[in-house]
Motif scaffolding. Structure first.
Motif, PDB file in Angstrom:
ATOM      1  N   ASP A   1       0.852  -1.187   0.000  1.00 36.55           N
ATOM      2  CA  ASP A   1       0.000   0.000   0.000  1.00 36.55           C
ATOM      3  C   ASP A   1       0.890   1.239   0.000  1.00 36.55           C
ATOM      4  O   ASP A   1       2.104   1.158   0.212  1.00 36.55           O
ATOM      5  N   PHE A   2       0.252   2.402  -0.236  1.00 37.03           N
ATOM      6  CA  PHE A   2       0.984   3.664  -0.182  1.00 37.03           C
ATOM      7  C   PHE A   2       1.284   4.021   1.268  1.00 37.03           C
ATOM      8  O   PHE A   2       0.468   3.810   2.161  1.00 37.03           O
ATOM      9  N   ARG A   3       2.469   4.575   1.494  1.00 42.28           N
ATOM     10  CA  ARG A   3       2.865   4.984   2.820  1.00 42.28           C
ATOM     11  C   ARG A   3       3.705   6.261   2.767  1.00 42.28           C
ATOM     12  O   ARG A   3       4.355   6.543   1.756  1.00 42.28           O
ATOM     13  N   MET A   4       3.681   7.015   3.870  1.00 38.25           N
ATOM     14  CA  MET A   4       4.541   8.182   4.039  1.00 38.25           C
ATOM     15  C   MET A   4       5.627   7.836   5.046  1.00 38.25           C
ATOM     16  O   MET A   4       5.328   7.321   6.122  1.00 38.25           O
TER      17      MET A   4
ATOM     18  N   GLU B   1      -1.674   8.208  -8.724  1.00 43.86           N
ATOM     19  CA  GLU B   1      -2.679   7.463  -7.968  1.00 43.86           C
ATOM     20  C   GLU B   1      -2.635   7.845  -6.490  1.00 43.86           C
ATOM     21  O   GLU B   1      -3.673   8.047  -5.851  1.00 43.86           O
ATOM     22  N   TYR B   2      -1.425   7.940  -5.939  1.00 43.00           N
ATOM     23  CA  TYR B   2      -1.278   8.296  -4.533  1.00 43.00           C
ATOM     24  C   TYR B   2      -1.835   9.698  -4.264  1.00 43.00           C
ATOM     25  O   TYR B   2      -2.562   9.924  -3.288  1.00 43.00           O
ATOM     26  N   LEU B   3      -1.506  10.646  -5.120  1.00 41.10           N
ATOM     27  CA  LEU B   3      -1.987  12.018  -4.938  1.00 41.10           C
ATOM     28  C   LEU B   3      -3.501  12.089  -5.053  1.00 41.10           C
ATOM     29  O   LEU B   3      -4.151  12.889  -4.367  1.00 41.10           O
ATOM     30  N   SER B   4      -4.087  11.240  -5.911  1.00 38.98           N
ATOM     31  CA  SER B   4      -5.548  11.213  -6.021  1.00 38.98           C
ATOM     32  C   SER B   4      -6.182  10.661  -4.751  1.00 38.98           C
ATOM     33  O   SER B   4      -7.277  11.053  -4.358  1.00 38.98           O
ATOM     34  N   VAL B   5      -5.456   9.738  -4.080  1.00 41.29           N
ATOM     35  CA  VAL B   5      -5.935   9.205  -2.803  1.00 41.29           C
ATOM     36  C   VAL B   5      -5.840  10.274  -1.719  1.00 41.29           C
ATOM     37  O   VAL B   5      -6.717  10.384  -0.853  1.00 41.29           O
ATOM     38  N   LEU B   6      -4.782  11.082  -1.749  1.00 39.03           N
ATOM     39  CA  LEU B   6      -4.592  12.112  -0.743  1.00 39.03           C
ATOM     40  C   LEU B   6      -5.534  13.300  -0.926  1.00 39.03           C
ATOM     41  O   LEU B   6      -5.847  13.994   0.038  1.00 39.03           O
TER      42      LEU B   6
ATOM     43  N   PRO C   1      -8.869  13.758  -1.386  1.00 36.65           N
ATOM     44  CA  PRO C   1     -10.052  13.889  -0.527  1.00 36.65           C
ATOM     45  C   PRO C   1      -9.702  14.248   0.919  1.00 36.65           C
ATOM     46  O   PRO C   1     -10.384  15.032   1.550  1.00 36.65           O
ATOM     47  N   ALA C   2      -8.596  13.683   1.423  1.00 35.43           N
ATOM     48  CA  ALA C   2      -8.177  14.000   2.788  1.00 35.43           C
ATOM     49  C   ALA C   2      -7.796  15.459   2.917  1.00 35.43           C
ATOM     50  O   ALA C   2      -8.120  16.123   3.917  1.00 35.43           O
ATOM     51  N   ARG C   3      -7.101  15.989   1.905  1.00 40.32           N
ATOM     52  CA  ARG C   3      -6.730  17.409   1.934  1.00 40.32           C
ATOM     53  C   ARG C   3      -7.962  18.296   1.868  1.00 40.32           C
ATOM     54  O   ARG C   3      -8.040  19.322   2.526  1.00 40.32           O
ATOM     55  N   ALA C   4      -8.959  17.877   1.063  1.00 44.59           N
ATOM     56  CA  ALA C   4     -10.180  18.645   0.938  1.00 44.59           C
ATOM     57  C   ALA C   4     -10.944  18.689   2.259  1.00 44.59           C
ATOM     58  O   ALA C   4     -11.483  19.705   2.667  1.00 44.59           O
ATOM     59  N   GLU C   5     -10.989  17.544   2.964  1.00 51.31           N
ATOM     60  CA  GLU C   5     -11.700  17.479   4.238  1.00 51.31           C
ATOM     61  C   GLU C   5     -11.025  18.323   5.306  1.00 51.31           C
ATOM     62  O   GLU C   5     -11.674  18.935   6.164  1.00 51.31           O
TER      63      GLU C   5
END
Length: 266
Positions: free
Chosen positions: A223-226, A252-257, A259-263
Protein backbone atom coordinates in the motif's frame (compact mmCIF):
# COMPACT_ATOMS: atom_id res chain seq x y z
CA UNK A 1 10.78 37.73 -29.81
CA UNK A 2 11.72 40.54 -32.16
CA UNK A 3 9.48 42.24 -34.75
CA UNK A 4 10.55 44.02 -37.96
CA UNK A 5 8.04 46.17 -39.83
CA UNK A 6 7.92 47.03 -43.55
CA UNK A 7 5.91 50.24 -44.02
CA UNK A 8 4.97 49.42 -47.62
CA UNK A 9 3.19 46.08 -47.25
CA UNK A 10 2.78 45.90 -43.46
CA UNK A 11 4.65 42.60 -43.45
CA UNK A 12 5.68 41.33 -40.05
CA UNK A 13 8.49 38.82 -39.66
CA UNK A 14 8.59 36.91 -36.39
CA UNK A 15 11.69 35.13 -35.17
CA UNK A 16 12.33 32.89 -32.21
CA UNK A 17 15.64 33.29 -30.40
CA UNK A 18 17.48 30.03 -29.82
CA UNK A 19 20.81 29.15 -28.26
CA UNK A 20 22.84 29.62 -31.42
CA UNK A 21 20.96 32.43 -33.14
CA UNK A 22 17.45 32.98 -34.44
CA UNK A 23 15.09 31.02 -36.65
CA UNK A 24 11.97 32.32 -38.41
CA UNK A 25 8.71 31.42 -36.77
CA UNK A 26 6.57 32.66 -39.63
CA UNK A 27 6.24 35.63 -41.94
CA UNK A 28 2.74 36.99 -42.37
CA UNK A 29 0.92 39.93 -43.87
CA UNK A 30 -1.91 41.76 -42.18
CA UNK A 31 -3.18 41.91 -38.61
CA UNK A 32 -5.25 38.68 -38.88
CA UNK A 33 -2.02 36.69 -39.23
CA UNK A 34 -0.49 38.48 -36.27
CA UNK A 35 -3.27 36.93 -34.19
CA UNK A 36 -2.12 33.48 -35.29
CA UNK A 37 1.37 34.21 -34.01
CA UNK A 38 -0.10 35.18 -30.65
CA UNK A 39 -2.01 31.91 -30.71
CA UNK A 40 1.21 29.95 -31.28
CA UNK A 41 2.81 31.51 -28.24
CA UNK A 42 -0.33 30.88 -26.19
CA UNK A 43 -0.18 27.26 -27.31
CA UNK A 44 3.45 27.03 -26.14
CA UNK A 45 2.47 28.46 -22.77
CA UNK A 46 -0.36 25.94 -22.48
CA UNK A 47 2.07 23.10 -23.21
CA UNK A 48 4.38 24.39 -20.46
CA UNK A 49 1.53 24.40 -17.95
CA UNK A 50 -0.08 21.03 -18.70
CA UNK A 51 1.28 17.75 -17.32
CA UNK A 52 2.70 15.52 -20.07
CA UNK A 53 1.56 13.80 -22.13
CA UNK A 54 -1.32 16.01 -23.31
CA UNK A 55 -3.65 15.24 -26.19
CA UNK A 56 -4.51 17.49 -29.09
CA UNK A 57 -8.12 17.54 -27.84
CA UNK A 58 -6.97 18.84 -24.44
CA UNK A 59 -4.88 21.55 -26.12
CA UNK A 60 -7.87 22.54 -28.25
CA UNK A 61 -10.05 22.77 -25.15
CA UNK A 62 -7.51 24.84 -23.23
CA UNK A 63 -6.79 27.29 -26.06
CA UNK A 64 -10.29 27.52 -27.53
CA UNK A 65 -9.37 26.59 -31.11
CA UNK A 66 -10.26 23.63 -33.32
CA UNK A 67 -8.39 20.34 -33.16
CA UNK A 68 -7.41 20.81 -36.80
CA UNK A 69 -5.81 24.16 -35.92
CA UNK A 70 -3.92 22.54 -33.04
CA UNK A 71 -2.36 19.96 -35.34
CA UNK A 72 -1.41 22.66 -37.84
CA UNK A 73 0.06 24.89 -35.11
CA UNK A 74 2.10 22.03 -33.66
CA UNK A 75 3.61 21.47 -37.11
CA UNK A 76 4.47 25.19 -37.27
CA UNK A 77 6.10 25.15 -33.84
CA UNK A 78 8.14 22.09 -34.75
CA UNK A 79 9.30 23.80 -37.92
CA UNK A 80 10.32 26.79 -35.79
CA UNK A 81 12.56 24.66 -33.57
CA UNK A 82 10.35 23.65 -30.66
CA UNK A 83 10.98 19.99 -29.81
CA UNK A 84 7.54 18.43 -29.40
CA UNK A 85 7.42 14.64 -29.18
CA UNK A 86 4.37 12.50 -29.84
CA UNK A 87 1.77 12.25 -32.57
CA UNK A 88 -1.92 12.57 -33.27
CA UNK A 89 -4.08 10.17 -31.31
CA UNK A 90 -1.36 9.36 -28.75
CA UNK A 91 -0.52 12.66 -27.08
CA UNK A 92 2.33 15.16 -27.04
CA UNK A 93 5.19 16.25 -24.79
CA UNK A 94 7.10 19.54 -24.99
CA UNK A 95 10.70 18.35 -24.59
CA UNK A 96 12.62 21.52 -25.41
CA UNK A 97 11.17 24.99 -25.73
CA UNK A 98 13.74 27.36 -27.22
CA UNK A 99 11.32 30.26 -27.53
CA UNK A 100 11.48 31.23 -23.86
CA UNK A 101 14.67 32.99 -22.81
CA UNK A 102 15.36 34.11 -19.22
CA UNK A 103 15.29 37.77 -20.23
CA UNK A 104 11.57 37.28 -20.98
CA UNK A 105 10.93 37.29 -17.20
CA UNK A 106 9.27 40.47 -15.94
CA UNK A 107 10.15 42.06 -12.60
CA UNK A 108 7.48 40.23 -10.61
CA UNK A 109 8.53 36.88 -12.10
CA UNK A 110 12.13 37.60 -11.10
CA UNK A 111 10.87 38.36 -7.56
CA UNK A 112 9.14 34.98 -7.50
CA UNK A 113 12.29 33.21 -8.70
CA UNK A 114 14.48 34.94 -6.12
CA UNK A 115 12.03 34.21 -3.31
CA UNK A 116 11.59 30.56 -4.29
CA UNK A 117 15.33 29.90 -4.60
CA UNK A 118 15.99 31.68 -1.29
CA UNK A 119 13.43 29.45 0.42
CA UNK A 120 15.16 26.37 -1.01
CA UNK A 121 18.45 27.54 0.54
CA UNK A 122 16.83 27.49 4.01
CA UNK A 123 15.34 23.99 3.85
CA UNK A 124 18.36 22.30 5.39
CA UNK A 125 18.85 20.20 2.26
CA UNK A 126 22.45 21.09 1.37
CA UNK A 127 22.32 19.52 -2.09
CA UNK A 128 19.30 21.60 -3.10
CA UNK A 129 20.74 24.71 -1.43
CA UNK A 130 23.87 24.45 -3.56
CA UNK A 131 21.80 23.83 -6.69
CA UNK A 132 19.61 26.87 -5.91
CA UNK A 133 22.69 29.12 -5.67
CA UNK A 134 24.05 27.84 -8.99
CA UNK A 135 20.64 28.22 -10.66
CA UNK A 136 20.41 31.83 -9.48
CA UNK A 137 23.80 32.73 -10.94
CA UNK A 138 22.98 31.01 -14.25
CA UNK A 139 19.72 32.92 -14.60
CA UNK A 140 21.41 36.21 -13.68
CA UNK A 141 24.17 35.63 -16.25
CA UNK A 142 21.61 35.46 -19.05
CA UNK A 143 19.66 38.58 -18.05
CA UNK A 144 20.18 41.97 -19.72
CA UNK A 145 22.42 44.44 -17.89
CA UNK A 146 20.64 45.87 -14.87
CA UNK A 147 18.00 43.15 -14.69
CA UNK A 148 20.41 40.84 -12.85
CA UNK A 149 20.40 43.32 -9.96
CA UNK A 150 16.64 42.96 -9.72
CA UNK A 151 17.24 39.25 -9.20
CA UNK A 152 20.10 39.55 -6.67
CA UNK A 153 18.49 42.45 -4.76
CA UNK A 154 14.85 41.42 -4.90
CA UNK A 155 12.30 43.31 -2.83
CA UNK A 156 10.99 40.04 -1.35
CA UNK A 157 13.37 38.32 1.06
CA UNK A 158 13.40 35.17 3.18
CA UNK A 159 14.61 35.19 6.77
CA UNK A 160 15.02 31.91 8.65
CA UNK A 161 17.54 31.90 11.52
CA UNK A 162 17.49 28.10 11.48
CA UNK A 163 17.01 25.56 8.67
CA UNK A 164 13.45 24.30 8.32
CA UNK A 165 14.53 20.65 8.60
CA UNK A 166 17.35 18.80 10.29
CA UNK A 167 18.56 16.21 7.77
CA UNK A 168 21.09 13.55 8.66
CA UNK A 169 20.14 11.13 5.90
CA UNK A 170 21.76 11.13 2.45
CA UNK A 171 18.78 12.67 0.69
CA UNK A 172 20.60 12.53 -2.67
CA UNK A 173 20.24 8.73 -2.55
CA UNK A 174 16.48 9.13 -2.22
CA UNK A 175 16.29 11.59 -5.11
CA UNK A 176 18.46 9.34 -7.27
CA UNK A 177 16.19 6.37 -6.51
CA UNK A 178 13.11 8.40 -7.46
CA UNK A 179 14.58 9.59 -10.75
CA UNK A 180 15.92 6.17 -11.72
CA UNK A 181 12.92 4.30 -10.30
CA UNK A 182 14.91 2.01 -8.04
CA UNK A 183 13.61 0.42 -4.85
CA UNK A 184 15.13 1.37 -1.50
CA UNK A 185 15.64 -0.79 1.57
CA UNK A 186 15.15 1.14 4.81
CA UNK A 187 15.18 0.67 8.58
CA UNK A 188 12.39 2.84 9.93
CA UNK A 189 11.13 3.86 13.34
CA UNK A 190 7.47 4.84 13.66
CA UNK A 191 5.87 7.37 16.02
CA UNK A 192 5.73 4.73 18.78
CA UNK A 193 9.43 3.93 18.49
CA UNK A 194 8.92 0.54 16.83
CA UNK A 195 11.61 -0.33 14.28
CA UNK A 196 10.89 -2.22 11.06
CA UNK A 197 12.69 -2.99 7.83
CA UNK A 198 10.97 -2.17 4.56
CA UNK A 199 11.57 -2.23 0.84
CA UNK A 200 9.86 0.76 -0.71
CA UNK A 201 9.32 2.21 -4.17
CA UNK A 202 10.08 5.93 -3.64
CA UNK A 203 7.77 8.20 -5.62
CA UNK A 204 8.57 11.73 -4.47
CA UNK A 205 10.06 13.80 -1.66
CA UNK A 206 7.39 15.95 -0.04
CA UNK A 207 8.29 19.12 1.88
CA UNK A 208 5.60 20.00 4.43
CA UNK A 209 5.44 22.51 7.27
CA UNK A 210 6.36 19.79 9.78
CA UNK A 211 8.72 17.35 8.08
CA UNK A 212 10.39 16.14 4.93
CA UNK A 213 8.60 12.98 3.83
CA UNK A 214 9.09 10.29 1.22
CA UNK A 215 5.86 9.23 -0.47
CA UNK A 216 6.29 5.61 -1.48
CA UNK A 217 4.71 2.27 -2.23
CA UNK A 218 5.57 -0.11 0.62
CA UNK A 219 6.16 -3.70 -0.54
CA UNK A 220 5.68 -4.97 3.02
CA UNK A 221 2.21 -3.42 3.45
CA UNK A 222 1.38 -3.51 -0.27
CA UNK A 223 0.00 0.00 0.00
CA UNK A 224 0.98 3.66 -0.18
CA UNK A 225 2.87 4.98 2.82
CA UNK A 226 4.54 8.18 4.04
CA UNK A 227 8.00 7.87 5.59
CA UNK A 228 9.44 10.81 7.48
CA UNK A 229 13.07 11.40 6.55
CA UNK A 230 14.06 12.06 10.17
CA UNK A 231 12.74 8.61 11.16
CA UNK A 232 14.68 6.63 8.56
CA UNK A 233 17.58 5.07 10.45
CA UNK A 234 19.35 3.40 7.53
CA UNK A 235 18.97 3.59 3.79
CA UNK A 236 20.31 1.26 1.09
CA UNK A 237 19.89 1.41 -2.67
CA UNK A 238 18.85 -1.77 -4.47
CA UNK A 239 19.00 -2.99 -8.06
CA UNK A 240 15.24 -3.58 -8.13
CA UNK A 241 13.66 -1.40 -10.82
CA UNK A 242 10.03 -0.34 -10.94
CA UNK A 243 10.28 1.61 -14.18
CA UNK A 244 8.06 2.92 -15.72
CA UNK A 245 5.57 2.93 -12.84
CA UNK A 246 6.67 5.93 -10.77
CA UNK A 247 4.56 8.61 -12.43
CA UNK A 248 1.44 6.43 -12.56
CA UNK A 249 1.84 5.39 -8.91
CA UNK A 250 2.45 8.98 -7.83
CA UNK A 251 -0.66 10.22 -9.60
CA UNK A 252 -2.68 7.46 -7.97
CA UNK A 253 -1.28 8.30 -4.53
CA UNK A 254 -1.99 12.02 -4.94
CA UNK A 255 -5.55 11.21 -6.02
CA UNK A 256 -5.93 9.21 -2.80
CA UNK A 257 -4.59 12.11 -0.74
CA UNK A 258 -6.81 14.71 -2.45
CA UNK A 259 -10.05 13.89 -0.53
CA UNK A 260 -8.18 14.00 2.79
CA UNK A 261 -6.73 17.41 1.93
CA UNK A 262 -10.18 18.65 0.94
CA UNK A 263 -11.70 17.48 4.24
CA UNK A 264 -8.95 19.19 6.24
CA UNK A 265 -9.48 22.41 4.28
CA UNK A 266 -5.89 22.49 2.99
Amino acid sequence: MSNSFNRHDFSVSFVVEVEYGTIPLLTVCGSSKVARTDRLFRLLQTMRNLPSPFTGARLAEETGVSLRSIYRDIDSLRAAGARIEGERGYGYCLVEDNSLKPQAFDRTELEALALGLAEVKHLGDFGLASAAHVALTKIAAMLPRGRDQELFHAISQVYRPNPRYTIKLDIETVRHACWHERALHIRYTDSNGSISERTILPLTVMYTSEAMTVLAWCLLREDFRMFRIDRILELTSTAKSFRPRRVALLREYLSVLAPARAESGS
